[in-house]
Write an enzyme that holds these catalytic residues in place. Structure first.
Site, PDB file in Angstrom:
ATOM      1  N   GLN A  38      -4.660-139.154 -18.625  1.00 30.22           N
ATOM      2  CA  GLN A  38      -3.307-139.647 -18.851  1.00 30.22           C
ATOM      3  C   GLN A  38      -2.998-140.882 -18.019  1.00 30.22           C
ATOM      4  O   GLN A  38      -1.877-141.412 -18.074  1.00 30.22           O
ATOM      5  CB  GLN A  38      -2.294-138.542 -18.536  1.00 30.22           C
ATOM      6  CG  GLN A  38      -2.420-137.330 -19.437  1.00 30.22           C
ATOM      7  CD  GLN A  38      -1.526-136.181 -18.996  1.00 30.22           C
ATOM      8  OE1 GLN A  38      -0.580-136.362 -18.243  1.00 30.22           O
ATOM      9  NE2 GLN A  38      -1.827-134.980 -19.463  1.00 30.22           N
ATOM     10  N   HIS A  46      -0.368-136.024 -15.435  1.00 25.49           N
ATOM     11  CA  HIS A  46       1.013-135.884 -14.964  1.00 25.49           C
ATOM     12  C   HIS A  46       1.392-136.918 -13.911  1.00 25.49           C
ATOM     13  O   HIS A  46       1.779-136.575 -12.788  1.00 25.49           O
ATOM     14  CB  HIS A  46       1.251-134.473 -14.433  1.00 25.49           C
ATOM     15  CG  HIS A  46       1.246-133.421 -15.488  1.00 25.49           C
ATOM     16  ND1 HIS A  46       1.701-132.145 -15.273  1.00 25.49           N
ATOM     17  CD2 HIS A  46       0.838-133.449 -16.786  1.00 25.49           C
ATOM     18  CE1 HIS A  46       1.570-131.425 -16.386  1.00 25.49           C
ATOM     19  NE2 HIS A  46       1.029-132.210 -17.317  1.00 25.49           N
ATOM     20  N   GLU A  66      11.595-129.601 -21.883  1.00 20.51           N
ATOM     21  CA  GLU A  66      12.982-129.621 -21.408  1.00 20.51           C
ATOM     22  C   GLU A  66      13.644-130.976 -21.616  1.00 20.51           C
ATOM     23  O   GLU A  66      12.995-132.023 -21.525  1.00 20.51           O
ATOM     24  CB  GLU A  66      13.030-129.315 -19.906  1.00 20.51           C
ATOM     25  CG  GLU A  66      12.481-127.959 -19.517  1.00 20.51           C
ATOM     26  CD  GLU A  66      12.561-127.699 -18.021  1.00 20.51           C
ATOM     27  OE1 GLU A  66      12.104-126.623 -17.600  1.00 20.51           O
ATOM     28  OE2 GLU A  66      13.089-128.570 -17.277  1.00 20.51           O
ATOM     29  N   TYR A  77      15.325-128.413 -10.189  1.00 14.25           N
ATOM     30  CA  TYR A  77      15.136-127.947 -11.562  1.00 14.25           C
ATOM     31  C   TYR A  77      14.101-126.826 -11.674  1.00 14.25           C
ATOM     32  O   TYR A  77      13.783-126.390 -12.769  1.00 14.25           O
ATOM     33  CB  TYR A  77      14.825-129.148 -12.463  1.00 14.25           C
ATOM     34  CG  TYR A  77      16.058-130.026 -12.589  1.00 14.25           C
ATOM     35  CD1 TYR A  77      16.917-129.896 -13.666  1.00 14.25           C
ATOM     36  CD2 TYR A  77      16.402-130.913 -11.582  1.00 14.25           C
ATOM     37  CE1 TYR A  77      18.082-130.642 -13.747  1.00 14.25           C
ATOM     38  CE2 TYR A  77      17.565-131.659 -11.637  1.00 14.25           C
ATOM     39  CZ  TYR A  77      18.404-131.527 -12.730  1.00 14.25           C
ATOM     40  OH  TYR A  77      19.578-132.251 -12.798  1.00 14.25           O
ATOM     41  N   TYR A 107      -0.978-121.582 -18.657  1.00  9.72           N
ATOM     42  CA  TYR A 107      -1.952-121.679 -19.747  1.00  9.72           C
ATOM     43  C   TYR A 107      -2.876-120.474 -19.839  1.00  9.72           C
ATOM     44  O   TYR A 107      -3.480-120.244 -20.881  1.00  9.72           O
ATOM     45  CB  TYR A 107      -2.767-122.973 -19.610  1.00  9.72           C
ATOM     46  CG  TYR A 107      -1.956-124.182 -19.998  1.00  9.72           C
ATOM     47  CD1 TYR A 107      -1.751-124.494 -21.325  1.00  9.72           C
ATOM     48  CD2 TYR A 107      -1.376-124.992 -19.027  1.00  9.72           C
ATOM     49  CE1 TYR A 107      -0.988-125.588 -21.687  1.00  9.72           C
ATOM     50  CE2 TYR A 107      -0.612-126.088 -19.370  1.00  9.72           C
ATOM     51  CZ  TYR A 107      -0.426-126.377 -20.706  1.00  9.72           C
ATOM     52  OH  TYR A 107       0.345-127.457 -21.069  1.00  9.72           O
TER      53      TYR A 107
END
Length: 397
Positions: free
Chosen positions: A108, A175, A267, A277, A288
């Site tokens: 990513q 991430h 979300e 949060y 997972y």
């Protein structure tokens, strides 16, 4: 905080991430690194009668990630391999912007967001986010530079300086987050995701899993909620986030952000000063390996999402529309969907939100932008195998 064992099983479950995140497999990543197509393509309107808009394919890019319009109508597009492109929508020509720092392009990671300074027409400053290497580790960084264009349809970045970094750099290639936005007061907001490491989202000794608020030069502004803790905690506006890939301010100045959940539980959150949060202590999804995570409603001290998606949409890119071309959608949010291959419209009512519509595009939507004329523009990422498509949405005749 509660200790977690899930970092120990992360490598064993990494292969499952593709189902509800944007992680490519090895073959896709290799293709993305070797492809270099940025050619213009003939316009072709979609014949899909199920959408209230026409879809025009405008150009192709190699694994594009983000875009922003210049005041003259040209488009800056980032490609994950480290290329910053300048696309002329009138001529269909694509040039290159030189001077981008070396990026880590894996998984990513790569070149990420691109954003204009609020006074761009005076100072010519732009901001880019990207992944940089450490000693066997990596992390996101944000740099600002002066954009100097040339007469050949390209340009370069001058006086580039790094103004922010993720702390700490860690192993892995997922991430990063690193979405950027400016508010009406000229504050720079940065999403810093938790790097698939879980616990750092609750650890104030680092800035992973946090929403960051800075001055435009990267310095600390007044009013951040954790300033008295010093260090990187002074950058933090909110914590307990997983992987934020979209930021947008509404007309009242409220900041909304979406993030990818684990196995379920994507979300949309209203970002509030000093709020937690809850990730990874609570989530509306599960791990997972099937291990449950307590839902938000079990821990009311943590901010719960305004919208939660299970099955996931894999959200990426985000605008709150205020254009004239689609007057019925003014004030609506638009979120790109990766695994859902859709464009999701969100309706807001003050501090609450709901999914209002979902348009099936059968393409992985990486980025959403509003054009100068009010058209909605999308970047389809080509499953990171190159040939990502720039799409323009306009009302049907």
């Amino acid at each position: 905080m509660v200790p977690f064992r899930y970092s120990l099983i992360f490598l064993a479950t990494l292969g499952l991430l593709t189902a509800c995140s944007d992680s490519p497999d090895a073959a896709q990543a290799a293709t993305a690194e070797s492809s270099a197509s940025t050619a213009a393509m003939p316009s072709a309107e979609s014949t899909d009668a199920g959408t209230p808009f026409a879809v025009t394919e405008v150009a192709q890019f190699d694994a594009p990630w983000a875009m922003t319009f210049l005041p003259d109508g040209r488009l800056l597009v980032t490609e994950m391999a480290g290329n910053l492109r300048l696309h002329n929508l009138e001529t269909g020509e694509t040039g290159s912007i030189e001077g981008v720092p070396e990026v880590v392009h894996a998984g990513q990671g790569g070149l990420g967001d691109v954003l204009l300074h609020p006074q761009f027409e005076e100072n010519r400053q732009i901001y880019i986010s990207y992944v940089e290497a450490g000693d066997g580790v990596s992390g996101a960084a944000v740099a600002r530079a002066r954009l100097v264009l040339n007469e050949s349809g390209g340009g370069e970045l001058e006086d580039l300086e790094v103004i922010w970094r993720q702390v700490p750099k860690v192993s892995g290639d997922g991430h990063f987050g690193h979405r950027l936005a400016f508010d009406d007061e000229g504050m720079l907001w940065i999403s810093s995701s938790e790097r698939q490491k879980f616990d750092p989202a609750q650890d104030m000794s680092g800035n992973l899993g946090k929403m960051i608020r800075l001055n435009d030069d990267g310095s600390l502004p007044e009013g951040n909620p954790f300033a008295d803790q010093g260090g990187v905690a002074a950058q933090v506006w909110s914590l307990g986030h997983r992987n934020i890939l979209g930021l947008a301010f509404d007309a009242e100045g409220r900041l909304w952000a979406h993030e990818m959940g684990p196995k379920g539980g994507d979300e949309l959150n209203l970002i509030e000063k000093g709020a937690n949060y809850g990730y990874p202590i609570v989530s509306n999804g599960m791990h997972y390996d099937g291990e449950p995570i307590p839902d938000h409603d079990t821990r009311p001290e943590f901010n719960a999402p305004e919208v939660s998606w299970t099955p996931v949409i894999s959200p990426a890119g985000f605008i709150i529309y205020d254009g004239e071309l689609f007057p019925e959608w003014q004030g609506s949010g638009f979120i790109g969907g990766l695994s859902s291959q859709a464009l999701v419209r969100v309706a807001f009512d003050g501090e609450s939100a709901r999914e209002a519509e979902r348009f099936d595009l059968e393409q992985r939507i990486r980025e959403v932008a509003q054009g100068p004329d009010g058209a909605i523009w999308l970047l389809e990422d080509g499953r990171r195998g190159g040939d990502g498509t720039l799409l323009k949405l306009t009302p049907k005749e």
